[in-house]
Each structure stands twice: as structure tokens, then as C-alpha cells.
Motif scaffolding. Structure first.
Motif, PDB file in Angstrom:
ATOM      1  N   ALA A 112       0.826  -1.206   0.000  1.00  0.00           N
ATOM      2  CA  ALA A 112       0.000   0.000   0.000  1.00  0.00           C
ATOM      3  C   ALA A 112       0.859   1.254   0.000  1.00  0.00           C
ATOM      4  CB  ALA A 112      -0.931  -0.005   1.206  1.00  0.00           C
ATOM      5  N   ILE A 113       1.930   1.252   0.765  1.00  0.00           N
ATOM      6  CA  ILE A 113       2.817   2.424   0.815  1.00  0.00           C
ATOM      7  C   ILE A 113       3.507   2.619  -0.533  1.00  0.00           C
ATOM      8  CG2 ILE A 113       4.867   3.380   1.922  1.00  0.00           C
ATOM      9  CD1 ILE A 113       3.981   1.892   4.472  1.00  0.00           C
ATOM     10  N   GLU A 114       3.934   1.523  -1.169  1.00  0.00           N
ATOM     11  CA  GLU A 114       4.596   1.635  -2.468  1.00  0.00           C
ATOM     12  C   GLU A 114       3.649   2.167  -3.540  1.00  0.00           C
ATOM     13  OE1 GLU A 114       6.122  -2.256  -3.138  1.00  0.00           O
ATOM     14  OE2 GLU A 114       8.086  -1.797  -2.261  1.00  0.00           O
ATOM     15  N   GLU A 115       2.364   1.891  -3.386  1.00  0.00           N
ATOM     16  CA  GLU A 115       1.372   2.399  -4.334  1.00  0.00           C
ATOM     17  C   GLU A 115       0.833   3.768  -3.929  1.00  0.00           C
ATOM     18  OE1 GLU A 115      -1.666  -0.500  -4.884  1.00  0.00           O
ATOM     19  OE2 GLU A 115      -0.287  -2.040  -5.622  1.00  0.00           O
ATOM     20  N   LEU A 116       1.488   4.420  -2.980  1.00  0.00           N
ATOM     21  CA  LEU A 116       1.134   5.768  -2.521  1.00  0.00           C
ATOM     22  C   LEU A 116      -0.309   5.844  -2.032  1.00  0.00           C
ATOM     23  CD1 LEU A 116       2.860   8.045  -5.206  1.00  0.00           C
ATOM     24  CD2 LEU A 116       3.716   7.406  -2.948  1.00  0.00           C
ATOM     25  N   TYR A 117      -0.673   4.909  -1.156  1.00  0.00           N
ATOM     26  CA  TYR A 117      -2.010   4.942  -0.573  1.00  0.00           C
ATOM     27  C   TYR A 117      -2.154   6.150   0.352  1.00  0.00           C
ATOM     28  CZ  TYR A 117      -4.136   0.515  -1.999  1.00  0.00           C
ATOM     29  OH  TYR A 117      -4.742  -0.492  -2.712  1.00  0.00           O
ATOM     30  N   TYR A 118      -3.284   6.819   0.239  1.00  0.00           N
ATOM     31  CA  TYR A 118      -3.621   7.890   1.167  1.00  0.00           C
ATOM     32  C   TYR A 118      -4.880   7.484   1.921  1.00  0.00           C
ATOM     33  CZ  TYR A 118      -7.592   9.371  -1.681  1.00  0.00           C
ATOM     34  OH  TYR A 118      -8.789   9.405  -2.344  1.00  0.00           O
ATOM     35  N   PHE A 119      -5.096   8.088   3.073  1.00  0.00           N
ATOM     36  CA  PHE A 119      -6.304   7.819   3.844  1.00  0.00           C
ATOM     37  C   PHE A 119      -7.136   9.090   3.927  1.00  0.00           C
ATOM     38  CE2 PHE A 119      -3.116   9.122   6.980  1.00  0.00           C
ATOM     39  CZ  PHE A 119      -3.796  10.122   7.674  1.00  0.00           C
ATOM     40  N   GLU A 120      -8.415   8.913   4.206  1.00  0.00           N
ATOM     41  CA  GLU A 120      -9.315  10.051   4.402  1.00  0.00           C
ATOM     42  C   GLU A 120     -10.134   9.833   5.657  1.00  0.00           C
ATOM     43  OE1 GLU A 120     -11.639  12.152   1.165  1.00  0.00           O
ATOM     44  OE2 GLU A 120     -13.304  11.245   2.271  1.00  0.00           O
ATOM     45  N   PHE A 121     -10.010  10.761   6.609  1.00  0.00           N
ATOM     46  CA  PHE A 121     -10.862  10.802   7.796  1.00  0.00           C
ATOM     47  C   PHE A 121     -11.833  11.975   7.634  1.00  0.00           C
ATOM     48  CE2 PHE A 121      -7.118   9.058  10.537  1.00  0.00           C
ATOM     49  CZ  PHE A 121      -7.263   7.831   9.914  1.00  0.00           C
ATOM     50  N   VAL A 122     -12.881  11.964   8.436  1.00  0.00           N
ATOM     51  CA  VAL A 122     -13.858  13.048   8.406  1.00  0.00           C
ATOM     52  C   VAL A 122     -14.216  13.417   9.838  1.00  0.00           C
ATOM     53  CG1 VAL A 122     -16.160  13.785   7.665  1.00  0.00           C
ATOM     54  CG2 VAL A 122     -14.815  12.274   6.203  1.00  0.00           C
ATOM     55  N   VAL A 123     -14.071  14.702  10.166  1.00  0.00           N
ATOM     56  CA  VAL A 123     -14.467  15.197  11.472  1.00  0.00           C
ATOM     57  C   VAL A 123     -15.357  16.423  11.263  1.00  0.00           C
ATOM     58  CG1 VAL A 123     -12.323  16.526  11.680  1.00  0.00           C
ATOM     59  CG2 VAL A 123     -13.678  16.043  13.722  1.00  0.00           C
ATOM     60  N   ASP A 124     -16.558  16.371  11.785  1.00  0.00           N
ATOM     61  CA  ASP A 124     -17.528  17.463  11.624  1.00  0.00           C
ATOM     62  C   ASP A 124     -17.682  17.851  10.153  1.00  0.00           C
ATOM     63  OD1 ASP A 124     -19.404  19.211  12.704  1.00  0.00           O
ATOM     64  OD2 ASP A 124     -17.985  20.878  12.715  1.00  0.00           O
ATOM     65  N   ASP A 125     -17.708  16.840   9.292  1.00  0.00           N
ATOM     66  CA  ASP A 125     -17.879  16.999   7.849  1.00  0.00           C
ATOM     67  C   ASP A 125     -16.698  17.676   7.172  1.00  0.00           C
ATOM     68  OD1 ASP A 125     -19.555  16.246   5.734  1.00  0.00           O
ATOM     69  OD2 ASP A 125     -20.239  18.307   5.463  1.00  0.00           O
ATOM     70  N   ILE A 126     -15.549  17.729   7.821  1.00  0.00           N
ATOM     71  CA  ILE A 126     -14.325  18.273   7.226  1.00  0.00           C
ATOM     72  C   ILE A 126     -13.397  17.107   6.920  1.00  0.00           C
ATOM     73  CG2 ILE A 126     -12.353  19.800   7.536  1.00  0.00           C
ATOM     74  CD1 ILE A 126     -13.974  21.388   9.513  1.00  0.00           C
ATOM     75  N   PRO A 127     -12.978  16.915   5.675  1.00  0.00           N
ATOM     76  CA  PRO A 127     -12.093  15.793   5.346  1.00  0.00           C
ATOM     77  C   PRO A 127     -10.658  16.045   5.799  1.00  0.00           C
ATOM     78  CG  PRO A 127     -12.522  17.093   3.387  1.00  0.00           C
ATOM     79  CD  PRO A 127     -13.350  17.707   4.488  1.00  0.00           C
ATOM     80  N   LEU A 128     -10.032  15.019   6.337  1.00  0.00           N
ATOM     81  CA  LEU A 128      -8.622  15.048   6.722  1.00  0.00           C
ATOM     82  C   LEU A 128      -7.906  13.981   5.910  1.00  0.00           C
ATOM     83  CD1 LEU A 128      -9.129  15.011  10.611  1.00  0.00           C
ATOM     84  CD2 LEU A 128      -9.102  16.991   9.109  1.00  0.00           C
TER      85      LEU A 128
END
Length: 597
Positions: A112-128
Motif C-alpha cells: 500500500a505504501i509503495e502504491e502511494l495509498y492515502y487515507f481520508e478521515f472526516v471530522v464534523d464533515d471536514i475531510p482530513l
């Protein structure tokens, strides 16, 4: 409208909230839920997976957030996380969990790291957003290849009064945990930690909160007003319109004056004049309104094309009015589904009305053909794409409940409105407005030069509208299939109008040259001439994929080419409809001003 149809439309109308409706008010110490959403390769925007599919810290019982239709269509699958965040309470390096990984799980993280995986969290409808790990590759001899996993996250949140104004996640002052030396048979134990830092900020307008949160510095934001594209399109439009209005109308004026003068003088040489050069369009006045073959299919194309013209105009108008944000949780998907369902009556009305005018009798078959002309290719394309996503475990694969909802919307709203529109169109249809009578026996068409062939007209009629939007098309592709953010809706509306204008103008010019060669088979030719712009758009998508993007992999490739092919088909229907009605209006104009025997 039936009660069940009203209920479905209310569901769709509630699929995207108005700006600022999701803001929550907090008191100091109130718990704030941070949702984990999805992960995926950075360069493949449509290839996303659930965050908990990675071997990361997860609760014993995963509780998912209730999502709107637009969020589901956008691939969102939010679930509650283990992060404990309280309003205005900062914490330093708190342990999230201790995770023991097997060698296979370590290999999954490394891949996953080699394929440049990113993650997305959401807090109070704001994406992180942030990357799962760190990769460094440098040197040729000796070659260096380092892979590290981020086990600590810093959350930075800003507040004003009782609202969260801004949120971000970073790993700026953190060292990654190296995964290079993990080769033994034993498990790897990792300790995941996090910090939360709160700071007060000045008062901001409601709209600024979203714009700042959406950016966050993670995805590029480079789109600005591109004046070169606008000027290029304007020049092309003015040249084409000037050509049609000045040159073509001047030729027509001379033709009409000559034909009418010959008619009044009853000159014996007038018949010879009709056959000279490009002045042969009067001689086919008894055939130019002869109805074409495959009338039902032609009317279905015109009906569905008119529907997509209304659909495209409606979406752009909604964007201009600020009714939704294109880049927030699939709001545009919900809008497109709603408008498609409501505009099905347009396709039924136009198709059935014109079918009756051209002497069609099998109007029931015409309605079935109209309603399936787009839905059938779309269903086939979606089935293939969704199956690939499902086989790879992607969150872009729609759940069964969403599939049933969309099918119900089409069966209970879209199809009935098509039938209702068809009934109204059939009942309100009059006789076909033809200025000239059509003879029973068709006139023989003389041999045509190569430059008046259908393929040549399609090439010219497709390339000129495409060239008017080619620069703007890159920015649209970079938004849909990349990480850019497109908010220039006024420019988009302007370019859309340019596209339709150029398509209409070039269609009129090509139709005139076809009629001048005594070829009266203009019905389908006018649809194909400007409709072939869809072919150029698909060819551009191939160029964009190979030369302008970093997309790769089966999942992303199948989705890109599947929906790009469908997009080209939609543009064929839209521009073919504009081209046909422009040619029909032009032909009626020139023959109604011609004195007949």
C-alpha cells in the motif's frame, strides 16, 4: 404524481444538504466523532477501499455512519474510529492501540505504501487526508529503497465560539516506523499513537470554513481562469458564426434571387442553371423533406439528446446558484440522478411528438426504444465496472440496497415519466411542417465527390466543436479523473454554450453543401456531423489516460474507459440533436423563401 414517486423524489432531494447545514455546535469537553472513511492509490481517484481493510487499529464492533445517496455513489464508507477527541481539549501522544502484525499484514502495508495509498478521515464533515506511509527511492548505484509506516498522527483543529472552523492531520515532526528490516517469521508489534492540538481562530464566514477544510494542502488546487482557452473559443465561435451568417446567407441570397427570377421569367434555360455548380439545392425541393429510414431510432436519439441538454443545463445552473458543492461527498451525483429522473418526460415528449409528425405508427415501440437508448448502454457499462470494483473489494462497488433504490427510481419515476411525456407528445403532435410537397418517386442522387462523403463531414463536424472546448476539456478531465478542483461554473456555462453554438453553425454549413450537391439525405447526416464530437472526446480520453495522467491498474482503467465511452455517447446524443434541429430550421427557412411552381 403518485405517493410512492413523491417519496422517492423526497429521498433524492434530501441527498445533499444546503451549505453549512452540517455544522454542529459544541460545548467545551463534548466528544467529537472522527470517522475513518477510505484509502486508495493517490493517482487512481476512483480506486478506493475501506480504511479498515488495512491492518490498522479498529474497534471490536465497527459502527458505520448513515450516508446519503450521493456519499455512497462517491465511494464513501464512513465508520467510527477509536480516536478520542473532545472539543477544545488538547492531548499529547496518547496511545491508540498496540497492533500485532503478521508477515502477510506487513507485506500488505508495504504494498500500500509503495502504491502511494492515502487515507481520508472526516471530522464534523471536514475531510482530513494524509499518506499511509513514507517511501524514499534514490540513487542508481547503490540503489536506495526505504519504506516507513506512520504510526503517529497529529490532529490540528481550530475553533471559534462553539464551532470547529478548520481541521488537519499531519506527520511533520514524526519519524516513520521502518518496514525494510521486517523479514522474520515472527509477528511485528506496533504502537499507534496520536496527538490533538486545539487553537482559537478569528471569526470566519460559513463558506470559508468549507473551502479551507477541503483544501488542506493535500490535493493540488491550481485551476484558475484560463483566458487563453476562453479567447481561443471566442475567436473560433465568431469566425464560424460570421461564416454562416455573412458568407452562407450571402450565397443563399444570390441563390434565392436567381431561382425566383428564373421562375418569374419562365426561362427555358433555368433548368440548366439549376444543375450548375453549387446551385443545385432547389432541384431537390420535392425530395428534401422525404422521411428517412429508421424513423423511430432517429426520434429516440432526438428525445434522449434533448433530455441530456436539459440535464446538463440544469446541473450547471444549480452549480451557478450554489445549490451544491461539486467536491463534497457526491452531491453532483444525487443532483444528476434527480434531474435525470425528472427530465425523462422531455425525452418521451420530444421523441413521440416528432415520431407522429414523420408518420410513425408504432409509438409504443418508440417509447420503449427511447427509454432504453441510454439506460441500456449505461446498465451494461455500470455492470462491468461495478463487477470489477466488487471483485477487488473497492468501496466504489454499490451496495445491494443502493442498487435497488436506483432501480426503483428508474422503474417508478423515470420510466413512467417517459411514458407520460410520450402520451402528451403523441396527442399534441400536428402535421410535419414542410414548405414543399414530396413526390412519390425519389429522385436519383448524382455521384458525390469524396469531400462530401459522410466520413469527411463527420470529421469536420466533430473536430471543430471539439477544438472549441479542447483546452477546457483538460481541466474537466483533471477534475473528474484527477485531484484538481473545478469551481469556475460561469466559465463552464460559457464553454457549454460555445459548444452548442459551434455544433449548430457547422451543421448548417455542412447541410448546405450537401444539398448543393443534390443529395437530400440530410436527416441522419446532420445527426452524425456534429454528433461525431463524441468520438473526438473519447479519443481525447485515450490521450489523457496515456499522456496526462498517472492512472494505472485494472480497477481504474476499466472505470475510466467505461465511463469515458459513455460520456462520448452522451455528447453524440446531445450535439446530434442540436445539429439536427439547427439543420431542420435552416432547411425550412431556405425553402419557405423559395417561390415554387
Amino acid at each position: 404524481m403518485a405517493p410512492h414517486q413523491s417519496w422517492l423524489l423526497l429521498i433524492l432531494l434530501a441527498s445533499w444538504p444546503p451549505p453549512g447545514s452540517s455544522e454542529t455546535r459544541y460545548q467545551p469537553g463534548d466528544p467529537i466523532v472522527l470517522y475513518v472513511n477510505k484509502v486508495g492509490p493517490y493517482h487512481n481517484p476512483q480506486e478506493t477501499y475501506h480504511y479498515y481493510q488495512l491492518p490498522v487499529c479498529s474497534p471490536e464492533k465497527i459502527r458505520h455512519k448513515s450516508l446519503s445517496l450521493g456519499e455512497v455513489l462517491d465511494g464513501d464508507r464512513m465508520a467510527e474510529s477509536m480516536y478520542q477527541i473532545r472539543f477544545r481539549e488538547s492531548v499529547e501522544k496518547t496511545v491508540l492501540c498496540v497492533k500485532t502484525l503478521t508477515l502477510d499484514q506487513v507485506e500488505r502495508l508495504r504494498q500500500a505504501i509503495e502504491e502511494l495509498y492515502y487515507f481520508e478521515f472526516v471530522v464534523d464533515d471536514i475531510p482530513l487526508r494524509g499518506f499511509v506511509g513514507y517511501m524514499e527511492e534514490s540513487g542508481f548505484l547503490p540503489h536506495s529503497h526505504k519504506i516507513g509506516l506512520w504510526t503517529h498522527l497529529d490532529f490540528h483543529l481550530e475553533w471559534n465560539g462553539d464551532r470547529i472552523i478548520y481541521a488537519n492531520v499531519s506527520v511533520r515532526d514524526v519519524k516513520p516506523h521502518s518496514l525494510d528490516d521486517v523479514h522474520g517469521p515472527g509477528p511485528l508489534s506496533l504502537t499507534y499513537t496520536y496527538s490533538v492540538r486545539w487553537s482559537e481562530t478569528a471569526s470566519e464566514r460559513r463558506g470559508e470554513r468549507r473551502g479551507r477544510g477541503d483544501d488542506g494542502g493535500f490535493f493540488p488546487r491550481t485551476l484558475e481562469i484560463h483566458w487563453l482557452s476562453i479567447i481561443n473559443s471566442m475567436v473560433l465561435v465568431f469566425l464560424l458564426v460570421g461564416f454562416v451568417v455573412v458568407i452562407l446567407m450571402r450565397v443563399l441570397k444570390n441563390d434565392l434571387a436567381r431561382y425566383n427570377l428564373d421562375e418569374e421569367a419562365s426561362s427555358s434555360s433555368s433548368g440548366d442553371d439549376f444543375d450548375q455548380g453549387d446551385n443545385g439545392w432547389k432541384i431537390i425541393h420535392t425530395d428534401v423533406f422525404r422521411f428517412p429510414p429508421c424513423r423511430s431510432l432517429l426520434c429516440a436519439v432526438l428525445g434522449v439528446g434533448s433530455q441530456f441538454l436539459a440535464l446538463g443545463t440544469g446541473i450547471i445552473a444549480m452549480a451557478l446558484l450554489g445549490m451544491f458543492n461539486v467536491h463534497r461527498h457526491g452531491a453532483i451525483n444525487s443532483a444528476a440522478i434527480l434531474l435525470y429522473a425528472l427530465t425523462c418526460c422531455i425525452s418521451g415528449y420530444i421523441s413521440s411528438n416528432f415520431y407522429r409528425q414523420v408518420g410513425g405508427e408504432r409509438w409504443v415501440w418508440n417509447i420503449v426504444l427511447t427509454t432504453s437508448l441510454f439506460s441500456a448502454p449505461f446498465f451494461v457499462t455500470w455492470s462491468v465496472v461495478n463487477s470489477v470494483h466488487w471483485a477487488n473489494g473497492s468501496t466504489q462497488a454499490l451496495p445491494a440496497t443502493t442498487i435497488l433504490l436506483l432501480l426503483t427510481v428508474w422503474l417508478l419515476v423515470g420510466f413512467p415519466l417517459t411514458v407520460i411525456g410520450g402520451i402528451f407528445g403523441k396527442n399534441r403532435a400536428g402535421t410535419f411542417d414542410a414548405p414543399c410537397r414530396t413526390k412519390n418517386i425519389a429522385r436519383e442522387i448524382p455521384p458525390q465527390p469524396w469531400y462530401k462523403a459522410t466520413l469527411v463531414h463527420m470529421t469536420i463536424g466533430g473536430f471543430l466543436p471539439f477544438s472549441a472546448i479542447s483546452v477546457e476539456l483538460y481541466y474537466i478531465f483533471a477534475t473528474v479523473w484527477g485531484r484538481e478542483q473545478y469551481t469556475l461554473y460561469g466559465i463552464l456555462f460559457f464553454v457549454f454554450a460555445i459548444l452548442l453554438s459551434v455544433g449548430a453553425c457547422i451543421s448548417i454549413a455542412l447541410t448546405y453543401f450537401q444539398l448543393s450537391g443534390e443529395d437530400y439525405r440530410w436527416w441522419w447526416r446532420s445527426v452524425l456531423s456534429a454528433g461525431s464530437t463524441g468520438v473526438f472526446i473519447f479519443l481525447y480520453s485515450v490521450f489523457y489516460y496515456s499522456r496526462r495522467s498517472n492512472m494505472s491498474g485494472t480497477v481504474q482503467t476499466v472505470e475510466f474507459f467505461g465511463y469515458s465511452l459513455l460520456t462520448g455517447y452522451v455528447f453524440f446524443l446531445m450535439l446530434g440533436t442540436v445539429s439536427f434541429f439547427a439543420s431542420l430550421k435552416f432547411i425550412r427557412y431556405i425553402y419557405v423563401n423559395l417561390k415554387m411552381d
